[in-house]
Design an enzyme around this catalytic site. Structure first.
Site, PDB file in Angstrom:
ATOM      1  N   GLN A   1       2.787   5.018  -5.531  1.00  0.00           N
ATOM      2  CA  GLN A   1       1.634   4.358  -6.139  1.00  0.00           C
ATOM      3  C   GLN A   1       2.131   3.550  -7.334  1.00  0.00           C
ATOM      4  O   GLN A   1       2.424   4.090  -8.404  1.00  0.00           O
ATOM      5  CB  GLN A   1       0.596   5.399  -6.551  1.00  0.00           C
ATOM      6  CG  GLN A   1       0.145   6.303  -5.400  1.00  0.00           C
ATOM      7  CD  GLN A   1      -0.628   5.547  -4.325  1.00  0.00           C
ATOM      8  OE1 GLN A   1      -1.752   5.125  -4.522  1.00  0.00           O
ATOM      9  NE2 GLN A   1       0.006   5.377  -3.164  1.00  0.00           N
TER      10      GLN A   1
ATOM     11  N   ARG B   1      -4.328   6.146 -10.016  1.00  0.00           N
ATOM     12  CA  ARG B   1      -3.709   4.840 -10.218  1.00  0.00           C
ATOM     13  C   ARG B   1      -3.713   4.060  -8.905  1.00  0.00           C
ATOM     14  O   ARG B   1      -3.794   4.633  -7.803  1.00  0.00           O
ATOM     15  CB  ARG B   1      -2.288   4.982 -10.748  1.00  0.00           C
ATOM     16  CG  ARG B   1      -1.300   5.599  -9.794  1.00  0.00           C
ATOM     17  CD  ARG B   1       0.023   5.956 -10.462  1.00  0.00           C
ATOM     18  NE  ARG B   1       0.542   4.927 -11.343  1.00  0.00           N
ATOM     19  CZ  ARG B   1       0.483   4.988 -12.688  1.00  0.00           C
ATOM     20  NH1 ARG B   1      -0.044   6.048 -13.285  1.00  0.00           N
ATOM     21  NH2 ARG B   1       0.962   4.012 -13.420  1.00  0.00           N
TER      22      ARG B   1
ATOM     23  N   ALA C   1     -10.759   7.232  -6.445  1.00  0.00           N
ATOM     24  CA  ALA C   1      -9.476   7.057  -5.754  1.00  0.00           C
ATOM     25  C   ALA C   1      -8.811   5.737  -6.127  1.00  0.00           C
ATOM     26  O   ALA C   1      -9.360   4.917  -6.880  1.00  0.00           O
ATOM     27  CB  ALA C   1      -9.686   7.144  -4.246  1.00  0.00           C
ATOM     28  N   HIS C   2      -7.597   5.524  -5.555  1.00  0.00           N
ATOM     29  CA  HIS C   2      -6.796   4.366  -5.926  1.00  0.00           C
ATOM     30  C   HIS C   2      -7.450   3.043  -5.568  1.00  0.00           C
ATOM     31  O   HIS C   2      -8.117   2.913  -4.552  1.00  0.00           O
ATOM     32  CB  HIS C   2      -5.392   4.451  -5.321  1.00  0.00           C
ATOM     33  CG  HIS C   2      -5.347   4.600  -3.838  1.00  0.00           C
ATOM     34  ND1 HIS C   2      -4.189   4.885  -3.165  1.00  0.00           N
ATOM     35  CD2 HIS C   2      -6.295   4.504  -2.885  1.00  0.00           C
ATOM     36  CE1 HIS C   2      -4.423   4.953  -1.869  1.00  0.00           C
ATOM     37  NE2 HIS C   2      -5.698   4.714  -1.683  1.00  0.00           N
ATOM     38  N   ASN C   3      -7.274   2.083  -6.484  1.00  0.00           N
ATOM     39  CA  ASN C   3      -7.738   0.705  -6.315  1.00  0.00           C
ATOM     40  C   ASN C   3      -9.251   0.546  -6.264  1.00  0.00           C
ATOM     41  O   ASN C   3      -9.758  -0.512  -5.885  1.00  0.00           O
ATOM     42  CB  ASN C   3      -7.099   0.058  -5.081  1.00  0.00           C
ATOM     43  CG  ASN C   3      -5.598  -0.067  -5.224  1.00  0.00           C
ATOM     44  OD1 ASN C   3      -4.854   0.670  -4.571  1.00  0.00           O
ATOM     45  ND2 ASN C   3      -5.139  -0.956  -6.092  1.00  0.00           N
TER      46      ASN C   3
END
Length: 346
Positions: free
Chosen positions: A203, A223, A244-246
């Site tokens: 990540q 991240r 969660a990511h993004n």
């Protein structure tokens, strides 16, 4: 009222703060906020919910924040305004002992990297770790046991309560409040399967929080896999929330406890997500969407409004019968379609 409290204000000062009409002695002082039933002569109380109107006439408060329609029932001085709950919110911060405490500096048991940039009037608690390249702006409070990873940046007047973790490369805006146990910048849930086992995806992005963001205890914001996970200005996140990511969250949103948002979903501005709401990944919610508690959203929502899913509680026997009917709906729809077609053709 706490007899040891050093904080007190005149009713005139408080009325000016919230632009309220004062009926009473402007020089009368109050030193605490309290409920209608618990307040004493040195306390300020408030009435924002009609359910508590029954307690107004018997209150012993020194003064009450209330709506003009309830003024006739008030036995003491009052501050009259159209939105007493908003007035209470603004005044509550004046009586917060944490907000009024002076900085205690860097605790000798804290570990601060030599190249970290620490602003003026910053407090860093015992056993906190500040890694290389960190920047902490003026007026911040870093509680005991916090970890601030390398190259992270914290904006001015932000407060991290005890045991907050910021991984490397996290950016926090001004006046943020991060509660105990929250984790900002942990790895997103990214893996590829080769048919036999999972291969971890590094990540490589970060996390950016805007100004005036609050994150509740034990919440996680992952991240980004490549770009950053981004939380807008004035976003309020309750406890035990997973982002969660993004994920991208627009300005002014509020997320209640146990919300879960899967990767790469975009939430517009001024959205409200009730407790336990789940958003699937790669969705878009437009501005002004409200999702009621325990709803599961699996498709994008492109029109503002209130949305719900699931069923309300009911006696177990009725729920079990309805669960059987749910399984029969497709067959019923097909039979109904055939019946309508036969009627049209007859």
């Amino acid at each position: 009222m706490n007899p040891d409290a050093a904080i007190s204000y005149t009713l005139g000062e408080l009325a000016e703060r919230v632009e309220a009409r004062l009926v009473g002695d402007a020089n009368q002082r109050v030193g605490a906020l309290s409920t209608l039933t618990d307040a004493g002569p040195g306390d300020l109380s408030f009435l924002a919910n009609r359910a508590y109107l029954k307690h107004l006439a018997g209150t012993h408060a020194g003064a009450v924040l209330l709506h003009p329609e309830h003024a006739a029932s008030c036995p003491c001085a009052y501050l009259e305004l159209d939105n007493p709950y908003l007035g209470y919110a603004k005044l509550s911060r004046l009586f917060d002992p944490l907000a009024n405490r002076t900085s205690r500096g860097v605790h000798p048991a804290a570990s601060v990297a030599a190249d970290a940039i620490i602003g003026q009037a910053v407090e860093i608690g015992a056993n906190s770790v500040i890694e290389s390249g960190v920047e902490i702006a003026d007026g911040c409070v870093i509680g005991p046991g916090c970890f601030i990873g390398a190259d992270s940046v914290i904006g001015r007047d932000s407060r991290l309560h005890a045991n907050v973790t910021l991984y490397h490369g996290v950016t926090i805006g001004e006046r943020a409040i991060l509660h105990s146990g929250c984790v900002i910048g942990g790895d997103g849930f990214g893996f590829a399967h080769d048919g036999r086992q999972w291969e971890k995806i590094a990540q490589l992005g970060g996390v950016t929080l805007g100004d005036d963001v609050e994150v509740g205890s034990c919440s996680s914001i992952d991240r980004g896999a490549l770009g950053d996970t981004r939380i807008g200005n004035s976003v309020k996140i309750d406890s035990q929330v997973q982002i969660a990511h993004n994920v991208q969250i627009g300005d002014g949103c509020a997320l209640a406890g146990c919300v879960g948002i899967a990767g790469s979903t975009q939430v517009g501005r001024n959205c409200l997500l009730g407790g336990g709401v789940g958003l699937s990944g790669h969705l878009t919610l437009t501005d002004g969407v409200q999702i009621t508690g325990m709803s599961l959203v699996t498709n994008s929502i492109l029109e503002p409004g209130v949305y719900s899913s699931g069923t309300g509680s009911m006696p177990n026997g009725l729920w079990r019968r309805n669960a059987v009917r749910f399984k029969q709906l497709d067959d019923i729809a097909k039979r109904l379609g055939r019946l309508e077609r036969d009627i049209r053709e007859s």
